[in-house]
Scaffold this motif. Structure first.
Motif, mmCIF file in Angstrom:
data_model
loop_
_atom_site.group_PDB
_atom_site.id
_atom_site.type_symbol
_atom_site.label_atom_id
_atom_site.label_comp_id
_atom_site.label_asym_id
_atom_site.label_seq_id
_atom_site.Cartn_x
_atom_site.Cartn_y
_atom_site.Cartn_z
ATOM 1 N N PRO A 86 41.985 -4.215 88.737
ATOM 2 C CA PRO A 86 42.827 -3.087 88.330
ATOM 3 C C PRO A 86 43.181 -2.183 89.518
ATOM 4 C CG PRO A 86 41.071 -3.388 86.750
ATOM 5 C CD PRO A 86 40.792 -4.338 87.891
ATOM 6 N N GLY A 87 44.419 -1.806 89.587
ATOM 7 C CA GLY A 87 44.894 -0.987 90.695
ATOM 8 C C GLY A 87 45.541 -1.814 91.781
ATOM 9 N N ASP A 88 45.301 -3.124 91.746
ATOM 10 C CA ASP A 88 45.894 -3.990 92.775
ATOM 11 C C ASP A 88 47.361 -4.282 92.470
ATOM 12 O OD1 ASP A 88 43.544 -4.152 94.157
ATOM 13 O OD2 ASP A 88 43.003 -6.148 93.441
ATOM 14 N N THR A 89 48.096 -4.493 93.511
ATOM 15 C CA THR A 89 49.495 -4.887 93.377
ATOM 16 C C THR A 89 49.607 -6.337 93.820
ATOM 17 O OG1 THR A 89 50.189 -2.650 93.895
ATOM 18 C CG2 THR A 89 51.835 -4.370 94.127
ATOM 19 N N CYS A 90 50.277 -7.162 93.030
ATOM 20 C CA CYS A 90 50.444 -8.562 93.415
ATOM 21 C C CYS A 90 51.721 -8.707 94.194
ATOM 22 C CB CYS A 90 50.584 -9.462 92.198
ATOM 23 S SG CYS A 90 49.327 -9.296 90.964
ATOM 24 N N ASP A 91 51.616 -9.258 95.360
ATOM 25 C CA ASP A 91 52.803 -9.791 95.996
ATOM 26 C C ASP A 91 53.835 -8.732 96.301
ATOM 27 O OD1 ASP A 91 51.476 -12.046 95.000
ATOM 28 O OD2 ASP A 91 52.538 -11.779 93.131
ATOM 29 N N ALA A 92 53.365 -7.592 96.766
ATOM 30 C CA ALA A 92 54.272 -6.474 96.957
ATOM 31 C C ALA A 92 55.510 -6.865 97.739
ATOM 32 C CB ALA A 92 53.560 -5.322 97.636
ATOM 33 N N ILE A 168 33.318 -7.409 95.301
ATOM 34 C CA ILE A 168 33.916 -7.024 94.029
ATOM 35 C C ILE A 168 33.428 -5.655 93.590
ATOM 36 C CG2 ILE A 168 33.861 -7.575 91.571
ATOM 37 C CD1 ILE A 168 34.368 -10.455 92.324
ATOM 38 N N GLN A 169 32.137 -5.412 93.752
ATOM 39 C CA GLN A 169 31.680 -4.105 93.312
ATOM 40 C C GLN A 169 32.245 -2.990 94.190
ATOM 41 O OE1 GLN A 169 27.563 -2.449 92.448
ATOM 42 N NE2 GLN A 169 28.003 -3.537 90.552
ATOM 43 N N GLU A 170 32.380 -3.254 95.463
ATOM 44 C CA GLU A 170 32.997 -2.241 96.331
ATOM 45 C C GLU A 170 34.431 -1.950 95.888
ATOM 46 O OE1 GLU A 170 32.154 -0.254 98.828
ATOM 47 O OE2 GLU A 170 34.183 0.352 99.434
ATOM 48 N N ARG A 171 35.173 -2.987 95.584
ATOM 49 C CA ARG A 171 36.568 -2.785 95.188
ATOM 50 C C ARG A 171 36.670 -2.071 93.848
ATOM 51 N NH1 ARG A 171 39.341 -8.533 95.717
ATOM 52 N NH2 ARG A 171 41.048 -7.364 94.740
ATOM 53 N N LEU A 172 35.817 -2.446 92.916
ATOM 54 C CA LEU A 172 35.843 -1.768 91.620
ATOM 55 C C LEU A 172 35.417 -0.312 91.770
ATOM 56 C CD1 LEU A 172 34.360 -4.499 89.261
ATOM 57 C CD2 LEU A 172 36.719 -3.703 89.356
ATOM 58 N N HIS A 173 34.472 -0.110 92.657
ATOM 59 C CA HIS A 173 34.008 1.248 92.923
ATOM 60 C C HIS A 173 35.162 2.139 93.373
ATOM 61 C CE1 HIS A 173 31.190 4.391 93.994
ATOM 62 N NE2 HIS A 173 31.765 4.472 95.178
ATOM 63 N N GLN A 174 36.025 1.578 94.186
ATOM 64 C CA GLN A 174 37.153 2.357 94.714
ATOM 65 C C GLN A 174 38.112 2.814 93.622
ATOM 66 O OE1 GLN A 174 39.118 0.408 97.986
ATOM 67 N NE2 GLN A 174 37.245 0.246 99.194
ATOM 68 N N VAL A 175 38.121 2.107 92.507
ATOM 69 C CA VAL A 175 39.006 2.549 91.429
ATOM 70 C C VAL A 175 38.218 3.098 90.242
ATOM 71 C CG1 VAL A 175 41.009 1.147 92.024
ATOM 72 C CG2 VAL A 175 39.189 0.142 90.653
ATOM 73 N N GLY A 176 36.968 3.451 90.517
ATOM 74 C CA GLY A 176 36.187 4.147 89.491
ATOM 75 C C GLY A 176 35.671 3.281 88.363
ATOM 76 N N LEU A 177 35.513 1.992 88.621
ATOM 77 C CA LEU A 177 35.072 1.116 87.540
ATOM 78 C C LEU A 177 33.634 0.638 87.703
ATOM 79 C CD1 LEU A 177 38.360 -0.940 86.986
ATOM 80 C CD2 LEU A 177 37.406 0.871 85.559
ATOM 81 N N VAL A 178 32.879 1.333 88.528
ATOM 82 C CA VAL A 178 31.454 1.011 88.633
ATOM 83 C C VAL A 178 30.666 2.202 88.112
ATOM 84 C CG1 VAL A 178 29.540 0.510 90.177
ATOM 85 C CG2 VAL A 178 31.770 -0.508 90.603
ATOM 86 N N ASP A 179 29.721 1.927 87.240
ATOM 87 C CA ASP A 179 28.932 2.998 86.668
ATOM 88 C C ASP A 179 27.460 2.723 86.963
ATOM 89 O OD1 ASP A 179 27.941 5.080 85.207
ATOM 90 O OD2 ASP A 179 28.063 4.015 83.283
ATOM 91 N N ASP A 180 26.920 3.476 87.884
ATOM 92 C CA ASP A 180 25.498 3.377 88.186
ATOM 93 C C ASP A 180 25.081 1.936 88.544
ATOM 94 O OD1 ASP A 180 22.973 4.378 88.538
ATOM 95 O OD2 ASP A 180 22.371 4.008 86.460
ATOM 96 N N GLY A 181 25.854 1.326 89.432
ATOM 97 C CA GLY A 181 25.514 -0.021 89.870
ATOM 98 C C GLY A 181 25.955 -1.127 88.935
#
Lengths: 248, 248
Positions: A86-92, A168-181
């Motif tokens: 989520p948040g990624d753009t495909c093939d800009a 993956i967790q780093e990337r999800l973290h950047q868009v607020g989709l990681v909750d307490d690990g």
DNA sequence: CAATCGCCTTAACATACGTAAAGTCGGAAA
DNA sequence: TTTCCGACTTTACGTATGTTAAGGCGATTG
């Protein structure tokens, strides 16, 4: 564009992500949100949005759900070259090329915005911060691809799987989709095998090993990393390639 | 920009390559040649032009010689993620990011043009064909990186080495550096191992196998492909990802 | 000229990972 | 409920590739 304005807004992860790459002007953020609102689509799991060898004439921005880019060899061997979150753009900018060199398939149901090339080009022509943010995204995705090359070429299975989980967790973290690990992880072991260049059996063995050493919990499509720094050390993972600081 | 104007011109491979990606305007080609003339440099073999983790503030265009992009893990394992050949541009836009995620090392002595970011940005602002050509180059290099991921992840050693040989000869062919199936190949087996994710010993075995089946001759830093289509079939190689047709 | 060095080559041996096959389990479908 | 199906798991076994080590050979250096 302030975070509080984004609550409940489907464009939130996108704005958040692009903002981190290149702060967006208020104007740019508004333009982008309009374009997203007007191009909303959904797709179910297991669908292909893009097929290798075909032309595309639009850009897709993922609002929720997971996808992957993959390529297949004539005899059926398949390699996932990237996950799209989520948040990624495909093939800009890939419409500049004549045909796609890969397919894009959904792993879950997804919602996304499809923006026609003509509109996309207007957007980036009208707002420099948007243009730069999208280019930065393309560049970061290139850096990620290089890191995958290193991972598959030089990391052993355990490191390789661990590295992917860290990324993956780093990337999800950047868009607020990681909750307490913990984060969603809707990737089958088959997909994991195709992403890491391993066999399914060996992916399974490797996950067991990570579980047995209490580094992760992976169950019911949920991933919890118990000891992030231990996992990162094991994986020889450094998040630098995913964290682009703004530059003058 | 007509080919006959380029004889003996060091910028020839660059113009030729960019032209194939996106036909350059006369104006753009002239601007580019001026910039190249003003930024000429040389480097010997075994030098690093860019070091992972450092910032860069210029773009390098390779006029002659071979280089590679590589990354190293903390314990010394090294993965070459790309070869850089005459006519290629390094990092056309990577100054947008804060630091480089890879190093660039020379394999041979090279001549190149270094163009400062400020000048480069003027160039692409002044001529749209140039801007698009450079972006196409970045995109093709991304497609190449994906193909490497597939190669290392899913091709067996023999296919993998064969694929690399096919890719390199196709790319050299595009800039006129292949003569009747033969081209320079100044890559040691150590480099080849680091590029394919194999060990040196196994690269050697694999090359022997390709030699014994009369598909290639590789000697004295010269590579001859005796039967291109057989080698391509063996490698599951398709040149599409390297051949970007202009698109409307 | 000898000594050194980088690169290539080969052999013997070790192992990380792949393959094949079968069983479990939970959820979806009938 | 029963059946089915996809994903996960485990075992046994095979092999592609890695590791270690040593020798050859041409080019460079002192």
């Amino acid at each position: 564009m302030h975070p509080q304005k984004l609550e409940g807004n489907p464009a939130q992860p996108v704005i958040r992500r692009l903002n981190a790459l290149r702060p967006l002007s208020e104007h740019g953020a508004v333009l982008l949100q309009q374009a997203i609102q007007e191009g909303l689509h959904r797709a179910g799991p297991g669908e292909d949005l893009v097929i290798e060898g075909e032309a595309v004439d639009s850009v897709r921005i993922i609002l929720s759900g997971w996808l992957c880019r993959y390529k297949t060899l004539e005899d059926g061997r398949r390699q996932i070259v990237n996950f799209i979150l989520p948040g990624d753009t495909c093939d800009a900018h890939l419409y500049l090329l004549s045909v796609m060199d890969y397919s894009i398939g959904t792993l879950t149901s997804v919602s996304y915005a499809e923006i026609k090339r003509s509109l996309f080009e207007k957007l980036v022509a009208n707002d420099r911060s948007l243009a730069e943010a999208f280019w930065c995204e393309t560049l970061v995705s290139g850096a990620t691809q290089r890191e995958w090359t290193v991972s598959i070429g030089r990391r052993v299975a355990l490191e390789r799987v661990a590295h992917l989980l860290c990324e993956i967790q780093e990337r999800l973290h950047q868009v607020g989709l990681v909750d307490d690990g913990s984060c969603a992880f809707p990737v089958t072991q088959i997909d994991l095998a195709d992403a890491t260049g391993l066999s399914v059996v060996h992916v399974n063995r490797t996950l067991q090993e990570l579980r047995n050493s209490r580094l992760i919990v992976l169950r019911d499509r949920m991933l919890t990393i118990n000891d992030l720094s231990a996992l990162q050390d094991l994986a020889l993972f450094s998040p630098d390639y995913l964290r682009t600081k703004r530059r003058g």
